[in-house]
Design a protein around this motif. Structure first.
Motif, PDB file in Angstrom:
ATOM      1  N   TYR A   1       0.770  -1.099  -0.114  1.00  0.00           N
ATOM      2  CA  TYR A   1      -0.114   0.028  -0.078  1.00  0.00           C
ATOM      3  C   TYR A   1       1.072   1.268   0.040  1.00  0.00           C
ATOM      4  CZ  TYR A   1      -3.549  -3.119   1.504  1.00  0.00           C
ATOM      5  OH  TYR A   1      -4.552  -4.012   1.603  1.00  0.00           O
ATOM      6  N   ARG A   2       0.272   2.319  -0.800  1.00  0.00           N
ATOM      7  CA  ARG A   2       1.051   3.847  -0.662  1.00  0.00           C
ATOM      8  C   ARG A   2       0.467   4.347   0.615  1.00  0.00           C
ATOM      9  NH1 ARG A   2       0.021   8.832  -3.472  1.00  0.00           N
ATOM     10  NH2 ARG A   2      -1.654   7.878  -4.308  1.00  0.00           N
ATOM     11  N   ALA A   3       1.139   4.983   1.532  1.00  0.00           N
ATOM     12  CA  ALA A   3       0.738   5.437   2.859  1.00  0.00           C
ATOM     13  C   ALA A   3       1.459   6.883   3.079  1.00  0.00           C
ATOM     14  CB  ALA A   3       0.778   4.493   3.827  1.00  0.00           C
ATOM     15  N   LYS A   4       1.004   7.651   3.655  1.00  0.00           N
ATOM     16  CA  LYS A   4       1.386   8.946   4.276  1.00  0.00           C
ATOM     17  C   LYS A   4       1.914   8.660   5.578  1.00  0.00           C
ATOM     18  CE  LYS A   4       2.411  13.280   4.480  1.00  0.00           C
ATOM     19  NZ  LYS A   4       1.318  14.364   4.379  1.00  0.00           N
TER      20      LYS A   4
ATOM     21  N   HIS B   1       2.683  10.301   8.944  1.00  0.00           N
ATOM     22  CA  HIS B   1       2.219  11.688   9.250  1.00  0.00           C
ATOM     23  C   HIS B   1       3.287  12.388  10.516  1.00  0.00           C
ATOM     24  CE1 HIS B   1      -1.772  12.823   7.637  1.00  0.00           C
ATOM     25  NE2 HIS B   1      -1.770  11.484   7.536  1.00  0.00           N
ATOM     26  N   ILE B   2       4.268  11.332  10.842  1.00  0.00           N
ATOM     27  CA  ILE B   2       5.305  12.199  11.667  1.00  0.00           C
ATOM     28  C   ILE B   2       6.289  12.852  10.929  1.00  0.00           C
ATOM     29  CG2 ILE B   2       7.116  11.463  13.281  1.00  0.00           C
ATOM     30  CD1 ILE B   2       5.385   9.294  14.580  1.00  0.00           C
ATOM     31  N   LEU B   3       6.857  12.018   9.897  1.00  0.00           N
ATOM     32  CA  LEU B   3       7.964  12.930   9.009  1.00  0.00           C
ATOM     33  C   LEU B   3       7.338  13.494   7.742  1.00  0.00           C
ATOM     34  CD1 LEU B   3      10.873   9.868   9.206  1.00  0.00           C
ATOM     35  CD2 LEU B   3      10.319  11.992  10.448  1.00  0.00           C
ATOM     36  N   GLY B   4       6.032  13.192   7.427  1.00  0.00           N
ATOM     37  CA  GLY B   4       5.661  13.802   6.382  1.00  0.00           C
ATOM     38  C   GLY B   4       5.930  13.506   5.024  1.00  0.00           C
ATOM     39  N   ARG B   5       6.039  12.275   5.002  1.00  0.00           N
ATOM     40  CA  ARG B   5       6.569  11.705   3.658  1.00  0.00           C
ATOM     41  C   ARG B   5       5.580  10.558   3.225  1.00  0.00           C
ATOM     42  NH1 ARG B   5      12.220   9.087   5.547  1.00  0.00           N
ATOM     43  NH2 ARG B   5      11.381   7.427   6.958  1.00  0.00           N
ATOM     44  N   GLU B   6       5.699  10.074   1.871  1.00  0.00           N
ATOM     45  CA  GLU B   6       5.186   8.945   1.446  1.00  0.00           C
ATOM     46  C   GLU B   6       5.804   7.974   1.599  1.00  0.00           C
ATOM     47  OE1 GLU B   6       3.405   9.599  -2.590  1.00  0.00           O
ATOM     48  OE2 GLU B   6       1.757  10.506  -2.047  1.00  0.00           O
ATOM     49  N   VAL B   7       5.208   6.718   1.995  1.00  0.00           N
ATOM     50  CA  VAL B   7       5.801   5.415   2.065  1.00  0.00           C
ATOM     51  C   VAL B   7       5.107   4.153   1.485  1.00  0.00           C
ATOM     52  CG1 VAL B   7       7.121   6.158   4.325  1.00  0.00           C
ATOM     53  CG2 VAL B   7       5.009   5.287   4.343  1.00  0.00           C
ATOM     54  N   ALA B   8       5.819   3.164   1.339  1.00  0.00           N
ATOM     55  CA  ALA B   8       5.236   2.053   0.955  1.00  0.00           C
ATOM     56  C   ALA B   8       5.114   0.994   2.027  1.00  0.00           C
ATOM     57  CB  ALA B   8       5.781   1.229  -0.368  1.00  0.00           C
ATOM     58  N   ILE B   9       4.033   0.295   2.367  1.00  0.00           N
ATOM     59  CA  ILE B   9       3.753  -0.549   3.332  1.00  0.00           C
ATOM     60  C   ILE B   9       3.538  -1.873   2.801  1.00  0.00           C
ATOM     61  CG2 ILE B   9       2.716  -0.972   5.708  1.00  0.00           C
ATOM     62  CD1 ILE B   9       2.025   1.619   6.247  1.00  0.00           C
ATOM     63  N   LYS B  10       4.197  -2.690   3.144  1.00  0.00           N
ATOM     64  CA  LYS B  10       4.132  -4.299   2.942  1.00  0.00           C
ATOM     65  C   LYS B  10       3.374  -4.730   4.043  1.00  0.00           C
ATOM     66  CE  LYS B  10       6.746  -6.428   0.176  1.00  0.00           C
ATOM     67  NZ  LYS B  10       7.948  -7.248  -0.278  1.00  0.00           N
ATOM     68  N   ILE B  11       2.211  -5.525   3.809  1.00  0.00           N
ATOM     69  CA  ILE B  11       1.397  -6.236   4.996  1.00  0.00           C
ATOM     70  C   ILE B  11       1.336  -7.485   4.669  1.00  0.00           C
ATOM     71  CG2 ILE B  11      -0.639  -6.159   6.102  1.00  0.00           C
ATOM     72  CD1 ILE B  11      -0.972  -3.094   5.634  1.00  0.00           C
ATOM     73  N   LEU B  12       1.701  -8.546   5.562  1.00  0.00           N
ATOM     74  CA  LEU B  12       1.515  -9.996   5.205  1.00  0.00           C
ATOM     75  C   LEU B  12      -0.065 -10.133   5.134  1.00  0.00           C
ATOM     76  CD1 LEU B  12       3.219 -12.516   5.376  1.00  0.00           C
ATOM     77  CD2 LEU B  12       2.607 -12.732   7.922  1.00  0.00           C
ATOM     78  N   LYS B  13      -0.329 -11.017   4.149  1.00  0.00           N
ATOM     79  CA  LYS B  13      -1.605 -11.391   3.906  1.00  0.00           C
ATOM     80  C   LYS B  13      -2.235 -12.064   4.945  1.00  0.00           C
ATOM     81  CE  LYS B  13      -1.438 -11.501  -1.070  1.00  0.00           C
ATOM     82  NZ  LYS B  13      -1.719 -12.486  -2.414  1.00  0.00           N
TER      83      LYS B  13
ATOM     84  N   ILE C   1       5.928  -4.003   7.070  1.00  0.00           N
ATOM     85  CA  ILE C   1       7.212  -3.588   6.870  1.00  0.00           C
ATOM     86  C   ILE C   1       6.957  -2.134   6.095  1.00  0.00           C
ATOM     87  CG2 ILE C   1       9.509  -3.754   5.718  1.00  0.00           C
ATOM     88  CD1 ILE C   1       9.112  -6.447   5.723  1.00  0.00           C
ATOM     89  N   VAL C   2       7.899  -1.136   6.637  1.00  0.00           N
ATOM     90  CA  VAL C   2       7.468   0.529   5.965  1.00  0.00           C
ATOM     91  C   VAL C   2       8.883   0.568   5.115  1.00  0.00           C
ATOM     92  CG1 VAL C   2       7.037   2.781   6.388  1.00  0.00           C
ATOM     93  CG2 VAL C   2       6.153   1.025   8.004  1.00  0.00           C
ATOM     94  N   MET C   3       8.693   0.850   3.968  1.00  0.00           N
ATOM     95  CA  MET C   3       9.709   0.997   3.075  1.00  0.00           C
ATOM     96  C   MET C   3       9.626   2.295   2.355  1.00  0.00           C
ATOM     97  SD  MET C   3       9.169  -2.112   0.498  1.00  0.00           S
ATOM     98  CE  MET C   3       8.786  -3.385   1.657  1.00  0.00           C
ATOM     99  N   GLU C   4      10.772   2.711   1.579  1.00  0.00           N
ATOM    100  CA  GLU C   4      10.779   3.726   0.731  1.00  0.00           C
ATOM    101  C   GLU C   4       9.663   3.471  -0.384  1.00  0.00           C
ATOM    102  OE1 GLU C   4      14.055   5.654  -2.372  1.00  0.00           O
ATOM    103  OE2 GLU C   4      14.499   3.890  -1.328  1.00  0.00           O
ATOM    104  N   TYR C   5       8.772   4.541  -0.608  1.00  0.00           N
ATOM    105  CA  TYR C   5       8.015   4.429  -1.825  1.00  0.00           C
ATOM    106  C   TYR C   5       8.628   4.980  -3.075  1.00  0.00           C
ATOM    107  CZ  TYR C   5       4.134   5.445  -4.824  1.00  0.00           C
ATOM    108  OH  TYR C   5       3.211   5.709  -5.836  1.00  0.00           O
ATOM    109  N   VAL C   6       8.805   4.206  -4.138  1.00  0.00           N
ATOM    110  CA  VAL C   6       9.432   4.259  -5.429  1.00  0.00           C
ATOM    111  C   VAL C   6       8.112   4.588  -6.526  1.00  0.00           C
ATOM    112  CG1 VAL C   6      11.338   3.883  -7.182  1.00  0.00           C
ATOM    113  CG2 VAL C   6      11.546   3.363  -4.835  1.00  0.00           C
ATOM    114  N   GLU C   7       8.205   5.495  -7.010  1.00  0.00           N
ATOM    115  CA  GLU C   7       7.392   5.713  -8.211  1.00  0.00           C
ATOM    116  C   GLU C   7       7.900   5.501  -9.601  1.00  0.00           C
ATOM    117  OE1 GLU C   7       3.860   8.820 -10.211  1.00  0.00           O
ATOM    118  OE2 GLU C   7       5.097   9.325  -8.413  1.00  0.00           O
ATOM    119  N   GLY C   8       7.585   4.333 -10.174  1.00  0.00           N
ATOM    120  CA  GLY C   8       7.816   4.259 -11.438  1.00  0.00           C
ATOM    121  C   GLY C   8       7.339   3.032 -12.090  1.00  0.00           C
TER     122      GLY C   8
END
Length: 622
Positions: free
Chosen positions: A27-30, A32-44, A87-94
């Motif tokens: 998922y793409r997420a915001k 709110h503490i660091l004010g940046r977009e991140v990607a969150i990988k959630i176990l099914k 897991i919260v990781m860097e969001y890479v648009e591409g």
């Protein structure tokens, strides 16, 4: 059910779902503490109660958390909430390399080498920390909108050690090494093999082995010789073909000894593509060949020559090659994109002793389809216009590629000479898209634009023009200071003003997520669809700390941090890294139970005794 607007860990707000894998959803997420977009990988959900899958999921985060490299997707955070592991990781648009290959069919050798070098640099960084990726494939390689190539999804990676006998999970079978197919010893040469298959696919547009099922493909990796890539790409230089063939030797000892050796040959292939310099060992018999490692001076010279070779000249392309393909998102987006221009330059070389060229394919995927195909906007660096006369300023803008359609002119009473530029909306040195609107204010007579209410328009085209200026509808800019970013964007949108970018700053007075300032003052009259930028508060700046906690035991051990409510497993001879913690020291309880793992994967406790220690770890201020 994860839906838009849901908060995870009281910090990450879900924006939308961008992809799905075998074990998890992304998922793409915001933040709110660091004010940046991140990607969150959630176990099914179906795997969250399976201890084996949870262990693999945690291993992914722990393996990748310590890796920081421009060609690796960074891991920011890992945790669990109400039985949900994430897991919260860097969001890479591409787009993924797989999508890029599908759109292009076959890549020319310079593109293929530039991408392979960047992927190799990411793998090299992981190997230097004892981490084997084990699942290198085009679907796990992302080309960002800025042209940076990044390796992602260390889904089955783990720290390599002398007692690593087999992989717990096989990667995608089309790219798996023979040793992975037979469940044998896996080391860095397995990643080299997989990268060789990826290079094969880039230059030919197909994988070397395919079949009706995974077993059939695996057998081909073990037993069959692959068709030489030049059979599908006749113009492929001999150097790159032999690099691919050497990297994909079925016996690991015939491949490149290290990923660094492979990177050196890739650079040589850029400098001398038609030189037959790659040595391939065809038989186990015969004398052992010793390959000389380049000296630092030779390495530096090769790096410079490789960088020069990566410049695409106008006469390089023929009519059959088209770099203006449109691309489509795979895992990150479903929108349609098109290439802004063909690659005409490569990222600069940076390095340390024995470093390898950083190369990048400049892939632009901005654009839209509106009846006719139009390309993404070029960006230029803004010049200083303040203090110059309008005609002179207009000439400078024309040199940059702007025209009167891009420029909105307002007059304002000033002590400066009439016709002098006294303000510009984009500061000198800032990047500016040729599709955006530049606002400039010219010194004139009479009331200022802010105080004028009866004039038909406060904007004009070029002074003294022979053409009749078109009357534009104007709106007053509302004040959005103190509003949330969402509310501010909505209000400005209702007024016909477009928020093109935002920045974040710490503020002791404005709450996190609220607007601190706006680039156009409230009350000012502007043309509809004028661009505006907002500065968003990150809240008060708080000191956070990072920790590195090493495993003191001979085998794996469990840890528990009461202050953070975190627990997990530290691998043998490994450590865990924790960041963004607001306390300066942590009390960590470590527990070790001697175990033995049988060939079928069963874990047996050797005795009923456990060892445990409690230690206080001091953090390092970020």
């Amino acid at each position: 059910m994860i839906t838009q607007g849901v908060f995870i860990a009281d910090r990450y707000e879900i924006i939308d779902r961008v992809g799905s894998g075998g074990m998890s959803d992304v998922y793409r997420a915001k933040d709110h503490i660091l004010g940046r977009e991140v990607a969150i990988k959630i176990l099914k959900q179906e795997f969250s109660e399976d201890a084996t899958f949870v262990a693999k999921f945690r291993t992914e985060a722990q393996s990748a958390a310590g890796l920081e490299h421009p060609n690796i997707v960074n891991i920011y955070d890992v945790g669990s909430e109400n039985g949900m592991y994430f897991i919260v990781m860097e969001y890479v648009e591409g787009i993924t390399l797989k999508t890029y290959i599908e759109k292009k069919g076959q890549l020319n050798f310079k593109e293929a080498i530039s991408i392979a070098i960047q992927v190799g640099r990411g793998i090299e960084a992981a190997h230097q920390k004892g981490i084997i990726h084990r699942d290198i494939k085009p679907q796990n390689i992302i080309i960002s909108t800025e042209g940076k190539v990044k390796v992602t999804d260390f889904g089955i990676a783990r720290a390599a050690s002398s007692n690593t006998i087999h992989a717990d999970v096989m990667g995608s079978v089309h790219y798996s090494s023979p040793e992975q197919a037979r469940n044998g010893f896996v080391d860095g040469k397995s990643d080299i093999y997989s990268l060789g298959i990826v290079m094969y696919e880039m230059v030919t547009g197909r994988v070397p082995f395919d079949g009706d099922n995974t077993v059939a493909v695996a057998i081909q990796h073990l037993q069959e010789e692959m068709v030489a890539p030049s059979a599908y790409a006749p113009e492929l230089p001999i150097s790159l073909e032999k690099i691919i063939l050497k990297a994909t030797m079925k016996k690991a000892d015939r491949r490149y000894a290290t990923i660094s050796d492979l990177l050196v040959d890739l650079k040589k292939a850029l400098v001398s593509p038609n030189e037959d310099f790659v040595t391939i060992v065809e038989s186990d018999l015969g004398k052992t060949q010793v390959m000389r490692k380049p000296t630092p001076e030779q390495e530096e010279s090769l790096t410079k020559r490789a960088a020069e070779a990566l410049t695409f000249e106008d006469d390089y392309d023929d009519e059959e090659e088209d770099y203006d393909d449109d691309y489509y998102e795979d895992d990150y987006d479903d929108d349609e994109y098109e290439d802004e221009s063909r690659m005409d330059r490569i990222l600069t070389i940076s390095g340390v002793v024995a470093a390898i060229a950083i190369v990048a394919i400049l892939v632009a995927i901005l654009g839209n389809v509106a009846g006719v195909f139009s390309f993404g906007a070029k960006k230029v660096t803004m010049v200083n216009l303040v203090g110059t006369q309008y005609e002179e300023a207009l000439g400078q803008l024309e040199d940059l590629g702007l025209n009167e359609k891009n420029v909105v002119v307002s007059t304002e009473a000033s002590d400066e000479a009439e016709g002098t530029i006294i303000n510009q909306s984009v500061a000198e040195g800032k990047e500016f898209s040729l599709n955006d609107t530049l606002r400039i204010t010219v010194a004139g007579k009479g009331e200022t634009a802010d105080n004028s209410s009866n004039s038909s328009s406060n904007t004009q085209t070029a002074p003294e023009t022979t053409e009749e200026p078109e009357e534009e509808e104007t709106v007053a800019v509302p004040s959005v200071i103190g509003l949330s970013q969402a509310d501010a964007t909505k209000l400005l949108d209702e007024k016909g003003i477009v928020v093109t970018s935002t920045s974040q700053e710490f503020s002791d007075d404005v709450a996190s997520g609220k607007v601190i300032s706006q680039s156009i003052s409230a009350g000012q009259e502007v043309a509809k669809n004028t661009s505006i930028t907002l500065t968003i508060s990150k809240g008060k700046k708080e000191t956070t700390y990072s920790y590195s906690i090493a495993n003191p035991y001979e085998g794996e051990c469990k840890y528990e941090i009461t202050e953070l409510g975190k627990s997990g497993t530290i691998p043998k001879n490994g450590s865990i890294n924790i960041s963004e913690v607001k306390v300066s020291s942590l009390t960590v309880k470590l527990t070790y139970t001697p175990t033995f793992t049988t060939e079928d994967g069963t874990t047996i406790n050797l005795d009923d005794k456990t060892e445990s220690t409690t230690q206080t770890v001091q953090g390092t201020a970020n």
